[in-house]
Motif scaffolding. Structure first.
Motif, mmCIF file in Angstrom:
data_model
loop_
_atom_site.group_PDB
_atom_site.id
_atom_site.type_symbol
_atom_site.label_atom_id
_atom_site.label_comp_id
_atom_site.label_asym_id
_atom_site.label_seq_id
_atom_site.Cartn_x
_atom_site.Cartn_y
_atom_site.Cartn_z
ATOM 1 N N ALA A 106 39.660 30.246 49.916
ATOM 2 C CA ALA A 106 38.485 30.365 49.359
ATOM 3 C C ALA A 106 37.584 31.331 49.143
ATOM 4 O O ALA A 106 37.086 32.119 48.147
ATOM 5 C CB ALA A 106 37.526 28.960 49.342
ATOM 6 N N VAL A 107 37.254 32.210 50.629
ATOM 7 C CA VAL A 107 36.375 33.348 50.241
ATOM 8 C C VAL A 107 37.856 34.818 49.203
ATOM 9 O O VAL A 107 37.387 35.587 48.611
ATOM 10 C CB VAL A 107 36.707 34.663 51.315
ATOM 11 N N ARG A 108 38.791 34.628 49.666
ATOM 12 C CA ARG A 108 39.797 35.352 48.481
ATOM 13 C C ARG A 108 39.331 34.947 47.338
ATOM 14 O O ARG A 108 39.675 36.153 46.226
ATOM 15 C CB ARG A 108 41.217 35.366 49.117
ATOM 16 N N GLU A 109 39.538 33.953 46.493
ATOM 17 C CA GLU A 109 39.501 33.095 45.241
ATOM 18 C C GLU A 109 38.482 34.339 45.077
ATOM 19 O O GLU A 109 38.018 34.705 43.901
ATOM 20 C CB GLU A 109 39.795 31.941 45.329
ATOM 21 N N ALA A 110 37.113 33.917 45.752
ATOM 22 C CA ALA A 110 35.490 34.492 45.032
ATOM 23 C C ALA A 110 35.510 35.935 44.780
ATOM 24 O O ALA A 110 35.276 35.779 44.172
ATOM 25 C CB ALA A 110 34.546 33.522 46.260
ATOM 26 N N LEU A 111 36.366 36.098 45.195
ATOM 27 C CA LEU A 111 36.767 37.550 45.535
ATOM 28 C C LEU A 111 36.905 38.440 44.384
ATOM 29 O O LEU A 111 36.952 39.572 44.001
ATOM 30 C CB LEU A 111 36.614 38.690 46.943
ATOM 31 N N LEU A 112 37.688 37.604 44.384
ATOM 32 C CA LEU A 112 38.949 38.276 43.282
ATOM 33 C C LEU A 112 37.962 38.932 41.413
ATOM 34 O O LEU A 112 36.503 38.572 40.914
ATOM 35 C CB LEU A 112 39.695 37.075 42.196
ATOM 36 N N PRO A 113 38.694 40.087 40.878
ATOM 37 C CA PRO A 113 37.397 40.244 39.251
ATOM 38 C C PRO A 113 37.776 39.477 39.034
ATOM 39 O O PRO A 113 38.114 38.503 38.922
ATOM 40 C CB PRO A 113 38.042 42.041 39.846
ATOM 41 N N TRP A 114 36.553 39.619 37.964
ATOM 42 C CA TRP A 114 36.248 39.151 37.025
ATOM 43 C C TRP A 114 37.370 38.390 35.857
ATOM 44 O O TRP A 114 37.708 37.663 35.327
ATOM 45 C CB TRP A 114 34.746 38.822 36.587
ATOM 46 N N TRP A 115 38.132 39.934 35.755
ATOM 47 C CA TRP A 115 38.920 39.660 35.183
ATOM 48 C C TRP A 115 39.952 38.743 35.001
ATOM 49 O O TRP A 115 41.377 38.737 34.376
ATOM 50 C CB TRP A 115 39.309 40.749 34.208
ATOM 51 N N ARG A 116 40.272 39.148 36.128
ATOM 52 C CA ARG A 116 41.747 37.847 37.119
ATOM 53 C C ARG A 116 41.565 36.318 36.865
ATOM 54 O O ARG A 116 40.366 36.053 37.315
ATOM 55 C CB ARG A 116 42.231 39.058 38.279
#
Length: 72
Positions: free
Chosen positions: A62-72
């Protein structure tokens, strides 16, 4: 005519309306989708471990997904 989803998500070659209003609609839809994705990802951080398990995610995922850049 192809749907906005087809154009934005698959990158498929399509007969796109290249008039300014058509391009504005495409860009607006893309921005709206990215904003929704950003909000959804941020919401993952508010879920409990039990809720995350219910949707098949670990807290680390969940943390990894939440920290993805907005364009990905």
């Amino acid at each position: 005519m192809p749907t906005m989803h087809t154009i934005l998500e698959t990158g498929a070659e399509a007969d796109i309306d290249t008039r300014p209003a058509g391009l504005v609609a495409i860009v607006s839809a893309w921005i709206a989708k990215r904003a929704q994705l950003r909000r959804t990802r941020a919401d993952l951080l508010d879920l409990s471990d039990h809720q995350l398990r219910d949707i098949g995610l670990t807290p680390q995922q969940a943390v990894r997904e939440a920290l993805l850049p907005w364009w990905r």
